[in-house]
Design a protein around this motif. Sequence first.
Motif, PDB file in Angstrom:
ATOM      1  N   LYS A  24       0.829  -1.211   0.000  1.00  0.00           N
ATOM      2  CA  LYS A  24       0.000   0.000   0.000  1.00  0.00           C
ATOM      3  C   LYS A  24       0.863   1.260   0.000  1.00  0.00           C
ATOM      4  CE  LYS A  24      -4.044  -2.114   1.869  1.00  0.00           C
ATOM      5  NZ  LYS A  24      -5.396  -1.756   1.709  1.00  0.00           N
ATOM      6  N   ILE A  27       2.025   1.779  -3.586  1.00  0.00           N
ATOM      7  CA  ILE A  27       0.928   2.275  -4.417  1.00  0.00           C
ATOM      8  C   ILE A  27       0.677   3.751  -4.134  1.00  0.00           C
ATOM      9  CG2 ILE A  27      -1.562   2.098  -4.820  1.00  0.00           C
ATOM     10  CD1 ILE A  27      -1.233  -0.946  -4.355  1.00  0.00           C
ATOM     11  N   ALA A  28       0.672   4.130  -2.856  1.00  0.00           N
ATOM     12  CA  ALA A  28       0.454   5.540  -2.496  1.00  0.00           C
ATOM     13  C   ALA A  28       1.590   6.414  -3.005  1.00  0.00           C
ATOM     14  CB  ALA A  28       0.319   5.676  -0.981  1.00  0.00           C
ATOM     15  N   ALA A  31       1.094   6.950  -6.674  1.00  0.00           N
ATOM     16  CA  ALA A  31      -0.013   7.874  -6.942  1.00  0.00           C
ATOM     17  C   ALA A  31       0.405   9.314  -6.681  1.00  0.00           C
ATOM     18  CB  ALA A  31      -1.223   7.510  -6.080  1.00  0.00           C
ATOM     19  N   ALA A  34       2.641  10.466  -9.468  1.00  0.00           N
ATOM     20  CA  ALA A  34       1.872  10.754 -10.683  1.00  0.00           C
ATOM     21  C   ALA A  34       1.296  12.155 -10.612  1.00  0.00           C
ATOM     22  CB  ALA A  34       0.767   9.724 -10.865  1.00  0.00           C
ATOM     23  N   LEU A  38      -5.990  13.460  -9.291  1.00  0.00           N
ATOM     24  CA  LEU A  38      -6.267  12.026  -9.380  1.00  0.00           C
ATOM     25  C   LEU A  38      -5.365  11.234  -8.438  1.00  0.00           C
ATOM     26  CD1 LEU A  38      -8.058  10.002 -10.832  1.00  0.00           C
ATOM     27  CD2 LEU A  38      -6.284   9.799 -12.576  1.00  0.00           C
ATOM     28  N   GLY A  39      -4.101  11.610  -8.328  1.00  0.00           N
ATOM     29  CA  GLY A  39      -3.186  10.946  -7.402  1.00  0.00           C
ATOM     30  C   GLY A  39      -3.630  11.102  -5.968  1.00  0.00           C
ATOM     31  N   PHE A  42      -6.593   8.853  -5.313  1.00  0.00           N
ATOM     32  CA  PHE A  42      -6.218   7.454  -5.121  1.00  0.00           C
ATOM     33  C   PHE A  42      -5.619   7.213  -3.737  1.00  0.00           C
ATOM     34  CE2 PHE A  42      -6.112   6.883  -9.881  1.00  0.00           C
ATOM     35  CZ  PHE A  42      -7.220   6.050  -9.900  1.00  0.00           C
ATOM     36  N   VAL A  43      -4.847   8.147  -3.234  1.00  0.00           N
ATOM     37  CA  VAL A  43      -4.273   7.992  -1.893  1.00  0.00           C
ATOM     38  C   VAL A  43      -5.381   8.024  -0.845  1.00  0.00           C
ATOM     39  CG1 VAL A  43      -2.768   9.050  -0.174  1.00  0.00           C
ATOM     40  CG2 VAL A  43      -1.998   8.853  -2.526  1.00  0.00           C
ATOM     41  N   LEU A  46      -7.213   4.808  -1.000  1.00  0.00           N
ATOM     42  CA  LEU A  46      -6.410   3.735  -0.417  1.00  0.00           C
ATOM     43  C   LEU A  46      -6.496   3.750   1.110  1.00  0.00           C
ATOM     44  CD1 LEU A  46      -4.338   1.499  -1.214  1.00  0.00           C
ATOM     45  CD2 LEU A  46      -2.581   3.192  -0.794  1.00  0.00           C
TER      46      LEU A  46
END
Length: 118
Positions: A24, A27-28, A31, A34, A38-39, A42-43, A46
């Motif tokens: 995780k 992934i964070a 994001a 990015a 949008l990043g 997503f965080v 998550l």
Amino acid sequence: AGLTFALFALGLAGVPPTAGFLSKLFIATGAVQAGGALGVFFVVALIANSVLSLAYYVPALTGLLARNGTRDSPRASWALTGPVISLAVLVLLLGVWPDPALRLIEAAARTLLGGAQT
């Protein structure tokens, strides 16, 4: 079985020091790198997913771990418990010391993406 389920549930929720926390976190980090709204979305999603995961794992965990030592089922053989315990140790080990696995994954990713191996 209850203790390994607890460890796996905490890993799925992304609680340190499990391998789920590192996944995780990666992934964070991706994001955030990015960038943009949008990043950030997503965080936040998550984090919300981790909190919701804990919310539905906690009742199951307390039900399993708060038993008064009653045994209403036969003990499982090592053929069944051995792999489960091995995977539980692996979840902890990869959470604490992920470097060997990350190096292997990085080399595989580089190969699949057509890059040069080092």
